[in-house]
Design a protein around this motif. Sequence first.
Motif, PDB file in Angstrom:
ATOM      1  N   ARG A  89      17.296  45.169   4.091  1.00 53.31           N
ATOM      2  CA  ARG A  89      16.591  45.401   5.355  1.00 53.31           C
ATOM      3  C   ARG A  89      16.627  44.167   6.258  1.00 53.31           C
ATOM      4  O   ARG A  89      16.015  44.154   7.309  1.00 53.31           O
ATOM      5  N   GLN A  90      17.323  43.128   5.797  1.00 52.32           N
ATOM      6  CA  GLN A  90      17.517  41.902   6.568  1.00 52.32           C
ATOM      7  C   GLN A  90      16.184  41.293   7.010  1.00 52.32           C
ATOM      8  O   GLN A  90      15.988  40.924   8.167  1.00 52.32           O
ATOM      9  N   VAL A  91      15.272  41.198   6.050  1.00 54.24           N
ATOM     10  CA  VAL A  91      13.983  40.549   6.291  1.00 54.24           C
ATOM     11  C   VAL A  91      14.183  39.047   6.120  1.00 54.24           C
ATOM     12  O   VAL A  91      14.500  38.580   5.029  1.00 54.24           O
ATOM     13  N   MET A  92      14.000  38.280   7.192  1.00 58.20           N
ATOM     14  CA  MET A  92      14.257  36.849   7.143  1.00 58.20           C
ATOM     15  C   MET A  92      13.071  36.035   7.625  1.00 58.20           C
ATOM     16  O   MET A  92      13.185  34.842   7.887  1.00 58.20           O
ATOM     17  N   SER A  93      11.932  36.677   7.773  1.00 53.81           N
ATOM     18  CA  SER A  93      10.695  35.962   8.067  1.00 53.81           C
ATOM     19  C   SER A  93       9.533  36.825   7.584  1.00 53.81           C
ATOM     20  O   SER A  93       9.655  38.052   7.468  1.00 53.81           O
ATOM     21  N   VAL A  94       8.456  36.173   7.257  1.00 53.82           N
ATOM     22  CA  VAL A  94       7.252  36.900   6.826  1.00 53.82           C
ATOM     23  C   VAL A  94       6.054  36.415   7.633  1.00 53.82           C
ATOM     24  O   VAL A  94       6.037  35.267   8.097  1.00 53.82           O
ATOM     25  N   PRO A  95       5.074  37.302   7.807  1.00 47.65           N
ATOM     26  CA  PRO A  95       5.117  38.717   7.430  1.00 47.65           C
ATOM     27  C   PRO A  95       6.000  39.530   8.365  1.00 47.65           C
ATOM     28  O   PRO A  95       5.981  39.307   9.573  1.00 47.65           O
ATOM     29  N   THR A  96       6.763  40.457   7.810  1.00 50.91           N
ATOM     30  CA  THR A  96       7.501  41.443   8.596  1.00 50.91           C
ATOM     31  C   THR A  96       6.944  42.816   8.263  1.00 50.91           C
ATOM     32  O   THR A  96       6.820  43.163   7.087  1.00 50.91           O
ATOM     33  N   ILE A  97       6.613  43.579   9.301  1.00 47.84           N
ATOM     34  CA  ILE A  97       5.972  44.879   9.133  1.00 47.84           C
ATOM     35  C   ILE A  97       6.935  45.979   9.565  1.00 47.84           C
ATOM     36  O   ILE A  97       7.497  45.934  10.657  1.00 47.84           O
ATOM     37  N   PHE A  98       7.095  46.953   8.689  1.00 48.79           N
ATOM     38  CA  PHE A  98       7.851  48.159   9.019  1.00 48.79           C
ATOM     39  C   PHE A  98       6.863  49.314   9.211  1.00 48.79           C
ATOM     40  O   PHE A  98       5.904  49.452   8.441  1.00 48.79           O
ATOM     41  N   LEU A  99       7.097  50.123  10.234  1.00 46.28           N
ATOM     42  CA  LEU A  99       6.304  51.324  10.471  1.00 46.28           C
ATOM     43  C   LEU A  99       7.240  52.518  10.477  1.00 46.28           C
ATOM     44  O   LEU A  99       8.167  52.586  11.290  1.00 46.28           O
ATOM     45  N   ASN A 100       6.999  53.440   9.539  1.00 51.28           N
ATOM     46  CA  ASN A 100       7.831  54.637   9.406  1.00 51.28           C
ATOM     47  C   ASN A 100       9.319  54.289   9.343  1.00 51.28           C
ATOM     48  O   ASN A 100      10.168  54.938   9.944  1.00 51.28           O
ATOM     49  N   GLY A 101       9.613  53.203   8.614  1.00 50.95           N
ATOM     50  CA  GLY A 101      10.984  52.815   8.353  1.00 50.95           C
ATOM     51  C   GLY A 101      11.627  51.904   9.365  1.00 50.95           C
ATOM     52  O   GLY A 101      12.742  51.409   9.154  1.00 50.95           O
ATOM     53  N   GLU A 102      10.953  51.644  10.483  1.00 50.95           N
ATOM     54  CA  GLU A 102      11.493  50.781  11.533  1.00 50.95           C
ATOM     55  C   GLU A 102      10.651  49.516  11.678  1.00 50.95           C
ATOM     56  O   GLU A 102       9.447  49.537  11.414  1.00 50.95           O
ATOM     57  N   VAL A 103      11.287  48.408  12.095  1.00 51.28           N
ATOM     58  CA  VAL A 103      10.531  47.164  12.285  1.00 51.28           C
ATOM     59  C   VAL A 103       9.467  47.369  13.356  1.00 51.28           C
ATOM     60  O   VAL A 103       9.752  47.819  14.466  1.00 51.28           O
ATOM     61  N   PHE A 104       8.230  47.048  13.002  1.00 52.19           N
ATOM     62  CA  PHE A 104       7.094  47.187  13.910  1.00 52.19           C
ATOM     63  C   PHE A 104       6.714  45.849  14.523  1.00 52.19           C
ATOM     64  O   PHE A 104       6.442  45.743  15.717  1.00 52.19           O
ATOM     65  N   ALA A 105       6.683  44.795  13.708  1.00 56.69           N
ATOM     66  CA  ALA A 105       6.289  43.467  14.193  1.00 56.69           C
ATOM     67  C   ALA A 105       6.633  42.428  13.138  1.00 56.69           C
ATOM     68  O   ALA A 105       6.869  42.749  11.965  1.00 56.69           O
ATOM     69  N   ALA A 106       6.648  41.172  13.557  1.00 63.95           N
ATOM     70  CA  ALA A 106       6.820  40.044  12.650  1.00 63.95           C
ATOM     71  C   ALA A 106       5.849  38.958  13.070  1.00 63.95           C
ATOM     72  O   ALA A 106       5.667  38.701  14.257  1.00 63.95           O
ATOM     73  N   GLY A 107       5.200  38.350  12.096  1.00 63.50           N
ATOM     74  CA  GLY A 107       4.238  37.297  12.401  1.00 63.50           C
ATOM     75  C   GLY A 107       2.809  37.749  12.191  1.00 63.50           C
ATOM     76  O   GLY A 107       2.529  38.916  11.911  1.00 63.50           O
ATOM     77  N   ARG A 108       1.907  36.777  12.323  1.00 63.65           N
ATOM     78  CA  ARG A 108       0.488  37.026  12.084  1.00 63.65           C
ATOM     79  C   ARG A 108      -0.065  38.041  13.071  1.00 63.65           C
ATOM     80  O   ARG A 108       0.161  37.956  14.276  1.00 63.65           O
TER      81      ARG A 108
END
Length: 526
Positions: A166-185
């Motif tokens: 899923r190419q997650v390269m920073s945390v927190p990374t949030i997915f909503l219904n399978g799509e990237v929703f947001a990254a960061g606090r």
Amino acid sequence: MLDDNLKSQLKGYLEKVTRPIVITASVDDSEASREMLALLNDLLSLSDRISLSERRDDDARKPSFALSTPGHDIHLRFAGLPMGHEFTSLVLALLQVGGHPSKLAQDTIAAIRELPGEYRFETYFSLSCQNCPDVVQALNLMSVLNPNIEHVAIDGALFQDEVEQRQVMSVPTIFLNGEVFAAGRMGVEEIVARLDSNSAARDAEKINAKKPFDVLVVGGGPAGAAAAIYAARKGIRTGVAAERFGGQVLDTMAIENFVSVSYTEGPKLAAALEQHVKEYDVDVMNLQRAEKLRPTADGIEIQLANGGKLTSKTVILSTGARWRQMGVPGEEQYRNAGVAYCPHCDGPLFKGKRVAVIGGGNSGVEAAIDLAGIVAHVTLLEFDSKLRADDVLQRKLRSLANVRIITSAQTTEVLGDGSKVNGLVYKDREGGDSHRVELEGIFVQIGLLPNTEWLKGTLELSPRGEIIIDERGQTSLPGVFAAGDATTVPYKQIVIAMGAGSTAALSAFDHLIRTSAPAEVEAAAA
């Protein structure tokens, strides 16, 4: 798994639950599953309200466990071992699933319960990330309050295949219904605002109905918190409009130079600051970004991004600073796709890979030292002809076998394959040649940039964009004061920001006394 002291504390917390907690563990024969079961059995031994069952033939991530309670439709799961910074998230989830009420504002709880539609959230975290618990705890609580919200908190270091896919390269990374929703606090209110398109208009309406303040603090970091406390103690009407209460302190891992406190962590200090402010009669307006300052006949007007306007007799600007970017091609394109700014948060995602650290000051060298224990190789690039970090840090860095130091290096481009970073280009400032470095991650540590762009043309700023103040915190505009990292005060430190915020508040109070005195005398004479 848990030591006796931690068990004793946790047992006391679990006495607050009012309904059964059902833990369903999805496991296999891995060592990680055995460690997770050891933790869950410790929990089982601490409360007769907890039950535990194991599943091996389901399609859930392994190891993971779900928390639920009979008669309530709750979809909350931890994938991995929630220790480190996430242990608090586990404790809060147990309490909330077990019926212990949240301290969240009632209007926010109502907004969560009224959200339309179905939401399947997945959050990737790392155990060393101090920003991740806010997101995990927010979405866990939302899944407890609304049966149409599902949340899985996933340890990215344990589920590396998913992270890669899923190419997650920073945390927190949030997915909503399978799509990237947001990254960061993000906190609960911010997530709800993103989901509820009408929330900004409602906030603006509430803000526009507020009466003028005597002192309005713009910014909620250490300087803003101190200013609010000192103003409120004078018994005057005080408000705080903050884009993110706590400011950059929330992104600080370890704090070891705060006088009288030998060690603390940024989120803990930020929470203490907010709690202290709320002990006074201060109107705290969070998630409010200022866009314009304008003197009026009635005082100072602050216009917010959501369309709301606040008026005050005096204003204290404490908008702080943010990480400075390199400003080179590719940096913005690959932000959170290999370009990162928090080595503590995102470092574990680059385990076994090659990374670069940009910057040879204390923060850059500390980042390189920390990363060297996780990644395969670190290349540190410094623009100057020598490192600027303290000698003790430089000695430690040079002792590490998997670190290369390059000085007189000007980063000119971030390279990638269209989806993630695969290298960078730097110019040798002495010879003029350009060189390419093959790598998978870039951590930028080159100082701070004041959050003052919205003030250009309104009051006097330095060439670096800092708000110019005098020894009393007064800006070039009467009645407008400033404090903290956004100003020309030397040495950007928490303790200095707090002192400057206190000074600004006392100066604002003195300004109010002196400017209101003639009117009060005239009114009394009449």
